[in-house]
Design an enzyme around this catalytic site. Structure first.
Site, PDB file in Angstrom:
ATOM      1  N   ASP A  54       0.735  -6.995   3.753  1.00 36.63           N
ATOM      2  CA  ASP A  54       0.778  -5.619   3.234  1.00 36.63           C
ATOM      3  C   ASP A  54       2.087  -5.438   2.469  1.00 36.63           C
ATOM      4  O   ASP A  54       3.042  -6.197   2.660  1.00 36.63           O
ATOM      5  CB  ASP A  54       0.700  -4.593   4.376  1.00 36.63           C
ATOM      6  CG  ASP A  54       0.652  -3.154   3.845  1.00 36.63           C
ATOM      7  OD1 ASP A  54      -0.203  -2.857   2.997  1.00 36.63           O
ATOM      8  OD2 ASP A  54       1.499  -2.338   4.237  1.00 36.63           O
ATOM      9  N   SER A  55       2.124  -4.406   1.626  1.00 34.46           N
ATOM     10  CA  SER A  55       3.360  -4.105   0.906  1.00 34.46           C
ATOM     11  C   SER A  55       4.475  -3.703   1.878  1.00 34.46           C
ATOM     12  O   SER A  55       5.654  -3.821   1.551  1.00 34.46           O
ATOM     13  CB  SER A  55       3.109  -2.982  -0.097  1.00 34.46           C
ATOM     14  OG  SER A  55       2.660  -1.835   0.600  1.00 34.46           O
ATOM     15  N   HIS A  86      -1.462   3.101   5.272  1.00 36.10           N
ATOM     16  CA  HIS A  86      -0.451   3.982   5.871  1.00 36.10           C
ATOM     17  C   HIS A  86      -1.055   5.275   6.422  1.00 36.10           C
ATOM     18  O   HIS A  86      -0.485   5.912   7.296  1.00 36.10           O
ATOM     19  CB  HIS A  86       0.591   4.404   4.824  1.00 36.10           C
ATOM     20  CG  HIS A  86       1.572   3.338   4.458  1.00 36.10           C
ATOM     21  ND1 HIS A  86       1.219   2.195   3.800  1.00 36.10           N
ATOM     22  CD2 HIS A  86       2.907   3.252   4.670  1.00 36.10           C
ATOM     23  CE1 HIS A  86       2.295   1.455   3.603  1.00 36.10           C
ATOM     24  NE2 HIS A  86       3.327   2.075   4.122  1.00 36.10           N
ATOM     25  N   CYS A 142      -3.970  -4.315   2.513  1.00 35.26           N
ATOM     26  CA  CYS A 142      -3.356  -3.327   1.631  1.00 35.26           C
ATOM     27  C   CYS A 142      -4.405  -2.999   0.579  1.00 35.26           C
ATOM     28  O   CYS A 142      -4.907  -3.907  -0.111  1.00 35.26           O
ATOM     29  CB  CYS A 142      -2.118  -3.937   0.976  1.00 35.26           C
ATOM     30  SG  CYS A 142      -1.353  -2.908  -0.280  1.00 35.26           S
ATOM     31  N   CYS A 183      -5.887   3.879   2.320  1.00 38.56           N
ATOM     32  CA  CYS A 183      -4.526   3.334   2.276  1.00 38.56           C
ATOM     33  C   CYS A 183      -4.123   3.099   3.728  1.00 38.56           C
ATOM     34  O   CYS A 183      -4.341   3.963   4.581  1.00 38.56           O
ATOM     35  CB  CYS A 183      -3.566   4.317   1.612  1.00 38.56           C
ATOM     36  SG  CYS A 183      -1.835   3.809   1.753  1.00 38.56           S
ATOM     37  N   GLU A 232       6.741   5.833   5.438  1.00 46.42           N
ATOM     38  CA  GLU A 232       7.828   4.836   5.379  1.00 46.42           C
ATOM     39  C   GLU A 232       9.160   5.459   5.802  1.00 46.42           C
ATOM     40  O   GLU A 232      10.053   4.770   6.264  1.00 46.42           O
ATOM     41  CB  GLU A 232       7.944   4.235   3.969  1.00 46.42           C
ATOM     42  CG  GLU A 232       6.740   3.414   3.527  1.00 46.42           C
ATOM     43  CD  GLU A 232       6.783   1.931   3.943  1.00 46.42           C
ATOM     44  OE1 GLU A 232       7.874   1.350   4.017  1.00 46.42           O
ATOM     45  OE2 GLU A 232       5.700   1.364   4.199  1.00 46.42           O
TER      46      GLU A 232
HETATM   47  N1  DGL Z   1      -0.484   0.357   2.306  1.00 47.85           N
HETATM   48  C1  DGL Z   1      -0.829   0.202   0.942  1.00 47.85           C
HETATM   49  C2  DGL Z   1      -2.310   0.471   0.713  1.00 47.85           C
HETATM   50  O1  DGL Z   1      -3.116   0.338   1.614  1.00 47.85           O
HETATM   51  C3  DGL Z   1      -0.057   1.008  -0.057  1.00 47.85           C
HETATM   52  C4  DGL Z   1       1.336   1.313   0.207  1.00 47.85           C
HETATM   53  C5  DGL Z   1       2.146   1.150  -1.043  1.00 47.85           C
HETATM   54  O2  DGL Z   1       2.075   1.983  -1.942  1.00 47.85           O
HETATM   55  O3  DGL Z   1       2.839   0.146  -1.071  1.00 47.85           O
HETATM   56  O4  DGL Z   1      -2.687   0.797  -0.386  1.00 47.85           O
END
Ligand code: DGL
Length: 272
Positions: A9-10, A193, A72, A191, A157
């Site tokens: 993941d990012s 997050h 991600c 997403c 974050e």
């Molecule tokens: N967690 C990432 C996703 O599922 C995105 C987070 C980011 O913008 O890096 O898209």
């Protein structure tokens, strides 16, 4: 020789997917890689997300993984197809990289009665149209409405997701998507997050609206994949060991990951 499963993941968001994968399949070994130094990916161009994701995938291959989950949505939207079609045949056709969009989309058919679906995601995921394309392929009768929520990843974050100030940003996008289509009865958290914001999302969505959190669907789909591909499954190592790699400070990652997973994590710093 057997190998751990890689999860990328990012940043921290993919831990919501890892948590569910690990819960459903604790027997395997895993390596989680968060590119925290270069997160967020959500506002970056196609080329940059592809370049960063490919670097991370190659690193996980170097660490011994033969199967990697892009946990991600942004990377799955902007890099997965290129990596599967153009890079893997050159790197090693025996290795596999899977994404999170298809397993998520497969879950919605039984959930929506109105056949009107909402997708909440990063700017990158929404503008790529990846969910719309995937849903149209599988369920052409479903109407899909997307809404980019650019602040939500930053709230998570920066550990602001449970604070009062987050309500404004959550409500803003839920009101906006329901204004675009008031018949939506199922909303995908597109997403990784966003599950951290689920209490506030639930608070501002009408009570009958289903909220799809991806973790359990991605985990079930991986389980199914491993059953259908014994040639991959038998090369996955078991022992229940998990390593956590981050491109940012290992202390910061360890602290945040321990919060996400509710257990003590010790991360290692790497450079891509
Ligand atoms: N967690 C990432 C996703 O599922 C995105 C987070 C980011 O913008 O890096 O898209």
């Amino acid at each position: 020789m057997k190998f751990p499963i890689g999860i990328f993941d990012s940043g921290y968001g993919g831990l919501t997917i890892f948590k569910e994968i690990h819960r459903q399949m604790p027997e395997y070994d895993y390596i989680y890689l968060g590119d925290n130094a270069r997160a967020p990916y959500g506002t970056r161009s196609f080329e940059v997300v592809y370049k960063y994701t490919l670097q991370a995938v190659k690193r996980l291959f170097d660490e011994g993984c033969i199967l990697i989950i892009l946990a991600c949505n942004t990377a799955s939207s902007k890099a997965l197809r290129n990596i599967q079609q153009n890079d893997l045949p050159l790197i090693d056709p025996q290795k596999r990289v899977l994404g999170v969009i298809r397993p998520t989309v497969e879950s919605i058919d039984s959930l929506t009665k109105t056949r009107h679906i909402g997708i909440l995601g990063t700017q990158g995921t929404i503008s790529s149209g990846s969910y719309i394309m995937e849903i149209q392929k599988l369920f052409p009768d479903i109407k899909v409405t997307g809404e980019a929520c650019p602040m939500w990843v930053s709230l998570v974050e920066n550990s602001e997701h449970d604070k009062d100030g987050a309500d404004y940003f959550v409500r803003q996008h839920l009101d906006a998507i329901l204004k675009k289509d008031s018949l939506i009865d199922t909303v995908i958290l597109g997403c990784t997050h966003y599950p951290l914001l689920i209490n506030k999302i639930r608070k501002y969505l009408p009570s009958g609206v289903n909220i799809v959190s991806q973790g359990k669907y991605v985990a079930a789909s991986l389980k199914d994949y491993l059953c259908r591909h014994p040639e991959i499954e038998e090369r996955c190592s078991t022992g229940g060991n998990c390593r956590f790699l981050t491109t940012e400070s290992e202390e910061k990652f360890s602290g945040m990951a321990s919060l996400f997973l509710q257990e003590n994590i010790k991360a290692e710093r790497i450079y891509l």
